[in-house]
Design an enzyme around this catalytic site. Structure first.
Site, PDB file in Angstrom:
ATOM      1  N   LYS A   1     -34.306 -28.920  27.587  1.00 31.56           N
ATOM      2  CA  LYS A   1     -33.065 -29.590  28.005  1.00 31.56           C
ATOM      3  C   LYS A   1     -33.348 -30.269  29.340  1.00 31.56           C
ATOM      4  CE  LYS A   1     -28.765 -30.149  26.694  1.00 31.56           C
ATOM      5  NZ  LYS A   1     -28.190 -30.239  25.346  1.00 31.56           N
TER       6      LYS A   1
ATOM      7  N   ASP B   1     -26.734 -36.076  25.376  1.00 30.19           N
ATOM      8  CA  ASP B   1     -25.800 -34.949  25.543  1.00 30.19           C
ATOM      9  C   ASP B   1     -24.648 -35.557  26.352  1.00 30.19           C
ATOM     10  OD1 ASP B   1     -25.542 -31.846  25.243  1.00 30.19           O
ATOM     11  OD2 ASP B   1     -25.034 -32.169  27.326  1.00 30.19           O
TER      12      ASP B   1
HETATM   13  P1  NDP Z   1     -19.770 -36.849  25.665  1.00 35.03           P
HETATM   14  O1  NDP Z   1     -20.228 -37.200  27.029  1.00 35.03           O
HETATM   15  O2  NDP Z   1     -19.815 -37.881  24.608  1.00 35.03           O
HETATM   16  O3  NDP Z   1     -18.289 -36.269  25.728  1.00 35.03           O
HETATM   17  C1  NDP Z   1     -17.979 -35.172  26.513  1.00 35.03           C
HETATM   18  C2  NDP Z   1     -16.479 -34.960  26.458  1.00 35.03           C
HETATM   19  O4  NDP Z   1     -16.164 -33.718  27.090  1.00 35.03           O
HETATM   20  C3  NDP Z   1     -15.710 -36.017  27.214  1.00 35.03           C
HETATM   21  O5  NDP Z   1     -14.462 -36.177  26.623  1.00 35.03           O
HETATM   22  C4  NDP Z   1     -15.596 -35.400  28.604  1.00 35.03           C
HETATM   23  O6  NDP Z   1     -14.515 -35.873  29.379  1.00 35.03           O
HETATM   24  C5  NDP Z   1     -15.374 -33.956  28.266  1.00 35.03           C
HETATM   25  N1  NDP Z   1     -15.850 -33.138  29.378  1.00 35.03           N
HETATM   26  C6  NDP Z   1     -17.082 -33.153  29.945  1.00 35.03           C
HETATM   27  N2  NDP Z   1     -17.156 -32.298  30.976  1.00 35.03           N
HETATM   28  C7  NDP Z   1     -15.940 -31.754  31.061  1.00 35.03           C
HETATM   29  C8  NDP Z   1     -15.369 -30.787  31.920  1.00 35.03           C
HETATM   30  N3  NDP Z   1     -16.098 -30.213  32.913  1.00 35.03           N
HETATM   31  N4  NDP Z   1     -14.080 -30.434  31.705  1.00 35.03           N
HETATM   32  C9  NDP Z   1     -13.362 -30.997  30.689  1.00 35.03           C
HETATM   33  N5  NDP Z   1     -13.838 -31.932  29.850  1.00 35.03           N
HETATM   34  C10 NDP Z   1     -15.112 -32.288  30.041  1.00 35.03           C
HETATM   35  O7  NDP Z   1     -20.625 -35.563  25.260  1.00 35.03           O
HETATM   36  P2  NDP Z   1     -20.872 -34.949  23.815  1.00 35.03           P
HETATM   37  O8  NDP Z   1     -19.682 -35.168  22.964  1.00 35.03           O
HETATM   38  O9  NDP Z   1     -22.193 -35.392  23.356  1.00 35.03           O
HETATM   39  O10 NDP Z   1     -21.018 -33.390  24.149  1.00 35.03           O
HETATM   40  C11 NDP Z   1     -19.898 -32.495  24.135  1.00 35.03           C
HETATM   41  C12 NDP Z   1     -20.404 -31.075  24.001  1.00 35.03           C
HETATM   42  O11 NDP Z   1     -21.148 -30.934  22.783  1.00 35.03           O
HETATM   43  C13 NDP Z   1     -21.332 -30.583  25.094  1.00 35.03           C
HETATM   44  O12 NDP Z   1     -21.140 -29.209  25.307  1.00 35.03           O
HETATM   45  C14 NDP Z   1     -22.708 -30.808  24.488  1.00 35.03           C
HETATM   46  O13 NDP Z   1     -23.707 -29.975  25.097  1.00 35.03           O
HETATM   47  C15 NDP Z   1     -22.430 -30.399  23.060  1.00 35.03           C
HETATM   48  N6  NDP Z   1     -23.395 -30.882  22.082  1.00 35.03           N
HETATM   49  C16 NDP Z   1     -23.627 -32.213  21.938  1.00 35.03           C
HETATM   50  C17 NDP Z   1     -24.523 -32.662  20.986  1.00 35.03           C
HETATM   51  C18 NDP Z   1     -24.730 -34.114  20.700  1.00 35.03           C
HETATM   52  O14 NDP Z   1     -25.394 -34.416  19.717  1.00 35.03           O
HETATM   53  N7  NDP Z   1     -24.187 -35.033  21.474  1.00 35.03           N
HETATM   54  C19 NDP Z   1     -25.290 -31.708  20.171  1.00 35.03           C
HETATM   55  C20 NDP Z   1     -24.886 -30.325  20.331  1.00 35.03           C
HETATM   56  C21 NDP Z   1     -23.999 -29.954  21.280  1.00 35.03           C
HETATM   57  P3  NDP Z   1     -14.779 -36.800  30.665  1.00 35.03           P
HETATM   58  O15 NDP Z   1     -14.896 -38.183  30.113  1.00 35.03           O
HETATM   59  O16 NDP Z   1     -13.593 -36.613  31.527  1.00 35.03           O
HETATM   60  O17 NDP Z   1     -16.034 -36.301  31.323  1.00 35.03           O
END
Ligand code: NDP
Length: 448
Positions: free
Chosen positions: A122, A162
């Site tokens: 990571k 991510d």
């Molecule tokens: P994105 O950046 O596309 O989206 C993240 C979302 O979560 C946004 O809506 C963001 O809001 C919100 N968010 C981020 N940090 C916080 C916080 N501290 N409090 C509240 N909301 C928050 O990321 P992904 O959708 O790719 O990832 C989301 C989750 O899924 C993570 O945990 C990631 O590790 C996990 N994941 C992702 C994979 C992938 O293929 N992308 C694979 C497996 C797991 P804001 O815009 O306000 O930051």
């Protein structure tokens, strides 16, 4: 196990999320280590919690006004026992070593569950792409990759996206890698289709989480159709979880970002989802605008350090798809009291340990992230295969493989949990099954 945890805390002080992840896994592994003394003799778990390599570097870059900024870049190469290091890059101001250590540790087990030959890693940076122009993001990515490129490669370490790293960032990172190394290879996944990407990769994590949820429901003779679902986040994982829920006849009613959440009692349909995708991926706006655009929806701002009121919306199923520790013990109790039957984690470790206990005690079908969200890295693995073979599989073919992999992860979790006297416990099943695969490879390869 207590000594092991104490060691982890002493050697990595202040890395609270990492300690949390190690504690959760270690607890599940007691029976397997008791049953296989060689794992203890060979100190497999002690070796697994120490990364093979940690890279930390300076990332200087210049903004649109000529100001110089300095961020910190990281890559944690946790385990290469069953394949090249594989795992995403996160760009978010909260990124520090402990956060990435937890994510890299979880990734090792998750990747082992996918059935594909991928080790765990990571990386990322405390850089915040929010509010930055495309050119600023490009300059940052180029500076980041200028250092990272010497440590990665298609047979060594293959990063992906991510939080904060989507197709725009992957494009800039890939461009810089190619330029410096003079090589067009599958060094990153999550690429656009035209230059080595895979169909279904953007959808994979969200779709896979819903496929996993369907498998879980099926064990109780139920389906997802007609179920009211809470989804948190509004990024990549949340968007495609909602898309698949709609396709399967469920009713997703919430979305969120770090500022707040929207609740749409009418349900989010295809048209509304397309609007959200444009808002988040093109206009890069905030979820608050949803309630302005669709007046039946309500917006609730986030209360810092307060309860996340999204989880108080009555529903049948919950899909946390935003970030770690977004469901507290109290939130979990509220979900249980409201009669939630299933929680499938699209995000990594979104539920605090107390919340996980609540779900397990209440008999909620609880799919931990390392199993439920493994579809993303699984299709990344399929992207690596297509790159290596220089072929492209069809949408249907990749989706079918994804479905098959999620079904296989589900089966493995259930069978392993059964074998270790914890029927229906997906935490035990996922941790033990992922661990055994990596542990056996480590035994074969000697003390390295
Ligand atoms: P994105 O950046 O596309 O989206 C993240 C979302 O979560 C946004 O809506 C963001 O809001 C919100 N968010 C981020 N940090 C916080 C916080 N501290 N409090 C509240 N909301 C928050 O990321 P992904 O959708 O790719 O990832 C989301 C989750 O899924 C993570 O945990 C990631 O590790 C996990 N994941 C992702 C994979 C992938 O293929 N992308 C694979 C497996 C797991 P804001 O815009 O306000 O930051």
């Amino acid at each position: 196990m207590e000594t092991l945890l104490a060691d982890a805390v002493a050697r990595s002080p202040g890395e609270t999320e990492f300690h949390q992840a190690v504690a959760e896994v270690a607890e599940s592994l007691v029976p397997v280590i008791d049953r296989h003394p060689r794992y203890r003799e060979q100190r497999i778990l002690d070796r697994l919690i120490e990364p093979e390599r940690v890279i930390m570097f300076r990332v200087p870059w210049v903004d649109d006004h000529g100001e110089i900024h300095v961020n910190r870049g990281y890559r944690i190469e946790m385990s290469s026992a069953i394949g090249p290091y594989k795992g995403g890059l996160r760009f978010h101001p909260s990124v520090y070593l402990g956060l990435l250590m937890f994510l890299a540790f979880e990734q090792v087990f998750k990747n082992a569950l996918t059935t594909l030959p991928m080790g765990g890693g990571k990386g990322g940076s405390d850089f915040d792409p929010k509010g930055r122009s495309d050119l600023e993001v490009m300059r940052f990515c180029q500076s980041f990759m200028t250092e990272l490129q010497r440590h990665i490669g298609p047979f060594t370490d293959v990063p992906a996206g991510d939080i904060g790293v989507g197709s725009r960032e992957i494009g800039y990172l890939f461009g810089q890698y190619k330029r410096i190394r003079n090589e067009f290879s599958g060094v990153l996944t999550g690429k656009e289709l035209e230059w080595g990407g895979s169909l279904i990769r953007p959808e994979a994590t969200g779709y896979g989480t819903v496929y996993f949820a369907e498998e879980m429901l099926e064990t109780r003779g139920e389906g997802i159709e007609g179920k009211t679902c809470l989804v948190s986040g509004s990024g990549n994982v949340a968007q495609y979880a909602v898309e698949k829920l709609i396709m399967l006849g469920a009713k997703p009613v919430t979305l969120s970002d770090s500022d707040g959440f929207v609740h749409d009692p009418d349900g989010i349909d295809d048209e509304k989802l397309q609007w959200v995708m444009d808002l988040k991926n093109v206009r890069r706006g905030r979820i608050l605008e949803y309630a302005e655009r669709f007046p039946r929806a309500t917006y609730t701002p986030t209360i810092p350090e307060g309860r996340n009121r999204l989880w108080a919306v009555p529903a049948d199923c919950a899909f946390p798809c935003a970030t770690q520790n977004e469901i507290s013990g109290d939130d979990a109790a509220t979900l249980v009291a409201n009669g939630v039957v299933l929680v499938a984690e699209g995000a990594n470790m979104p539920t605090v340990p107390e919340g996980v206990d609540r779900f397990r005690e209440a008999g909620v079908l609880y799919g931990p992230g390392k199993a439920a969200n493994a579809g993303g890295v699984a299709v990344s693995g399929l992207e690596m295969s297509q790159d290596a073979l220089r072929i492209t599989w069809t949408r249907e073919e990749v989706d079918l493989r994804l479905r098959g992999i999620m079904a296989s992860i589900h089966r493995t979790c259930r069978e392993t949990a059964e074998e270790y006297d914890a029927p229906g416990d997906y935490v035990v099943g996922a941790n033990i099954a992922g661990f055994v695969k990596v542990a056996e490879a480590m035994l074969d390869q000697g003390i390295v």
